[in-house]
Enzyme design. Structure first.
Site, short mmCIF file in Angstrom:
data_model
loop_
_atom_site.label_atom_id
_atom_site.label_comp_id
_atom_site.label_asym_id
_atom_site.label_seq_id
_atom_site.Cartn_x
_atom_site.Cartn_y
_atom_site.Cartn_z
CB THR A 34 -22.59 49.18 39.51
OG1 THR A 34 -23.39 48.47 40.47
CG2 THR A 34 -23.06 48.90 38.11
N GLY A 52 -25.86 54.35 44.50
CA GLY A 52 -26.98 54.40 45.33
C GLY A 52 -28.29 54.06 44.61
CB THR A 74 -23.27 51.50 42.69
OG1 THR A 74 -23.88 50.51 42.16
CG2 THR A 74 -22.54 52.08 41.09
CB SER A 89 -27.87 52.08 34.46
OG SER A 89 -27.26 52.70 35.55
CB SER A 90 -30.52 54.87 38.90
OG SER A 90 -31.60 54.08 38.47
CG ASN A 119 -27.71 45.85 40.92
OD1 ASN A 119 -27.88 46.82 41.00
ND2 ASN A 119 -28.64 44.75 40.48
NE ARG A 140 -26.76 48.86 33.20
CZ ARG A 140 -26.87 48.77 34.46
NH1 ARG A 140 -25.94 49.02 35.42
NH2 ARG A 140 -28.06 48.96 35.00
CG ASP A 171 -29.89 47.77 37.49
OD1 ASP A 171 -30.96 47.88 38.75
OD2 ASP A 171 -28.98 47.96 37.61
O1 DON Z 1 -27.01 50.64 37.38
C1 DON Z 1 -27.75 50.91 38.44
O2 DON Z 1 -28.70 51.89 38.28
C2 DON Z 1 -27.63 50.14 39.62
N1 DON Z 1 -27.11 48.88 39.34
C3 DON Z 1 -26.71 50.95 40.72
C4 DON Z 1 -26.62 50.06 41.91
C5 DON Z 1 -26.16 51.02 43.04
O3 DON Z 1 -25.87 51.92 42.72
C6 DON Z 1 -26.16 50.13 44.27
N2 DON Z 1 -25.34 51.18 45.10
N3 DON Z 1 -25.78 51.73 46.09
#
Ligand code: DON
Length: 565
Positions: free
Chosen positions: A395, A469, A377, A448-449, A397, A103, A419
């Site tokens: 990602t 997502g 992502t 993050s997710s 982002n 990350r 984030d």
């Molecule tokens: O780490 C995360 O949760 C976000 N940066 C993810 C971004 C993402 O999934 C965008 N995509 N659709």
């Protein structure tokens, strides 16, 4: 049932493409079943093929995952990257389960007020685009560290990406549209000419050549990750930063570390789930929801029925409220993982559930925000013939990250700083709110997710799954698992049936356009607010059947594609 119009399954058997022969395939393999063959699923056919090429050359799942990530950095610039970060959850045929955290981190010069202007206003425009939005990239360090499990030399892993950057590839309609949409930003944030801007609008089938990126990748092939963190590329990043308001200094790059972590593990049905723990909220949310669902007999209701959605939404609401309150980089904030997944806590959380009536989100905490629609992502699922598996989500982002291209190096930088919770209660681009636990601090990883996940049955890989997502990631992974294992759909339906999402705030059920009307009507009657939104996620799934057959599925929502060894 899935609309057949979208189900363009081009069965093309086993490919033996070499990139010099044909770099411009524009196909999509949506589903493939094989026995004893390695499979790769990613957002782009050329990237999946780059991974499969490694498997054909004797490489394992980790080789394939690295080559696929590098190729995605070329052919899927909206999200594939070397200027971003990611997570890998891995299983080796020797029985080791691990996770690798690469990350991004906040630069040393960042602080909790970095996105607050002179009037005290939270500036999401600064956290979402341009140089201030950029976190210290982790991807190259992450790929270097995952070499611990790989077999092939680095140079071989990077070769397809170099060829694709140097000779170019034909872009898809989606990529052409996205490049056109972001043209203004590319011009605004970059001083020189960038490969992503053309004199006329892009169209499907145009050749995208990235000469600077090819040179950068060649340097990394020759000198390894240190070229990116200490050498000429590091200097170029710092130069790009100092051109405008960027914060990243050479020390930030020198000090960047990828971290091997125990994967988050929990049991469910007769299976073991290994997924990503903090600094991702994804694994905890997935575990909390599955545990709450365990309290209800979900399988008595139909897949995507109003009753099933109601129960899942109530579990989602509770888990996302916890995300905002408790979760952040464990090096900076207390790690509540055990507590949040303990039976006592899950029981107490579920006590307020009453079948048939929504629990207002305000009951958990009062806050307002508005979720924006998904950006990008990308996820890679790989399983090799030996039983090694790699589940990788990586990602930038937002689409094309900060839209900043490192001058002379040709790669895009992330906008991952968004984030963080830039101000308590202020929503990020995914509508996620947070506070103290996820405030900006120097050297900290933003929450993050991303939820790269492996499921094992009797100690062997049964499922590899993940998706992009933003905040919808954990609920998309959840639905893919629940569809397959509770509602017993096929792997293809598990990925492709219409999805929904609730994230505590705003207090709304988001759903895809093809969601069953009848369920929506009933949910509305129960008192839910519903909102149709753009397609949710791009889930890539590999499932091993009891008979040992492996089925790989690429999401129909994008150009995603399966490749086989
Ligand atoms: O780490 C995360 O949760 C976000 N940066 C993810 C971004 C993402 O999934 C965008 N995509 N659709």
């Amino acid at each position: 049932m899935i609309n057949n119009k979208f189900l363009v399954i081009l069965f093309i058997g086993i490919f033996s493409i070499t990139f010099s022969q044909n770099p411009n395939q524009l196909f999509s393999v949506k589903e493939l079943t094989k026995t004893n063959k390695g499979m790769v699923v990613s957002a782009h056919s050329l990237a999946s093929e780059a991974g499969a090429l490694m498997l054909r050359q004797g490489g394992n799942a980790f080789d394939a995952a690295i080559a696929t990530q590098l190729a995605l950095a070329v052919v899927y610039p909206q999200a594939g990257n070397i200027g971003g970060g990611g997570f890998l959850v891995g299983h080796t045929s020797q029985g080791e389960n691990f996770s690798l955290d690469y990350r991004e981190t906040a630069p040393a010069k960042a602080h909790s007020n970095i996105f607050i202007d002179g009037d005290g206003k939270a500036r999401t425009d600064w956290s979402q685009g341009g140089h201030l939005a950029v976190g210290v990239p982790g991807s190259i360090r992450g790929m270097e560290q995952s070499m611990k499990y790989a077999k092939l030399p680095w140079k071989i892993l990077i070769a397809p990406a170099i060829k694709l950057a140097k000779h170019g590839f034909l872009i898809s309609e989606e990529e052409a549209n996205l490049l056109n949409t972001h043209r203004k930003d590319f011009i605004q944030y970059n001083a020189g000419k960038v490969a992503f801007v053309k004199d006329r609008p892009w169209k499907k089938g145009d050749l995208l050549i990235q000469k600077d990126l090819a040179k950068t990748l060649k340097r990394i092939a020759k000198k390894g990750a240190q070229e990116f963190y200490q050498g000429a590329i590091a200097k170029k990043i710092v130069k790009e930063m100092s051109r405008v308001k960027g914060l990243i200094q050479i020390e930030d790059l020198n000090n960047y570390k990828a971290i091997f972590r125990e994967p988050l593990h929990f049991t469910y049905q007769d299976k073991d789930i290994y997924t990503m723990g903090l600094p991702s909220s994804g694994g905890i949310i997935l575990g909390q929801i599955l545990y709450m669902l365990d309290k209800e007999n979900l399988s008595q209701y139909g897949q995507n029925s109003a009753e099933a959605v109601h129960i899942m939404v109530e579990a989602e609401r509770r888990a996302y409220a916890d995300r905002a309150e408790y979760m952040g980089d464990p090096a900076f904030t207390h790690d509540y993982t055990k507590y949040l997944l303990s039976p006592e806590y899950i029981n107490s959380r579920w006590k307020s559930f009453s079948f048939g009536s929504p629990t207002p989100s305000s009951q958990f905490k009062n806050d307002k925000n508005a979720a924006k629609e998904s950006t990008q992502t990308t996820h890679i699922s790989v399983l090799d013939k030996w039983g090694n598996a790699a589940s990788v989500t990586t990602t930038l982002n937002g689409y094309y990250g900060a839209r900043v291209v490192v001058q002379g190096a040709g790669f895009l930088l992330n906008n991952e700083m968004d984030d963080f919770s830039i101000k308590p209660g202020v929503a990020n681009m995914f509508g996620a709110v947070g506070g103290e636990a996820n405030k900006v601090e120097p050297g900290k990883r933003m929450l993050s997710s991303m939820t790269p996940t492996l499921i094992l049955k009797n100690k062997a890989v049964y499922m590899v799954v993940g998706t992009p997502g933003g905040t919808t990631i954990p609920t998309s992974v959840l639905q893919a698992i629940v569809n397959k294992d509770i509602f017993h759909t096929t792997a293809s339906d598990a990925v492709n049936l219409p999805k929904f999402h609730h994230q505590w705030l705003p207090d709304v059920i988001y759903h895809e356009s093809n969601f069953p009307e009848n369920s929506l009507k009933q949910l509305q009657k129960m008192g839910y607010i519903l909102k149709e939104r753009s397609p949710i996620g791009r889930t890539e799934m590999i499932v091993v059947s009891q008979g040992g057959q492996t089925t790989a599925v690429a999401d129909i929502r994008g150009d995603d594609s399966v490749a086989v060894e």
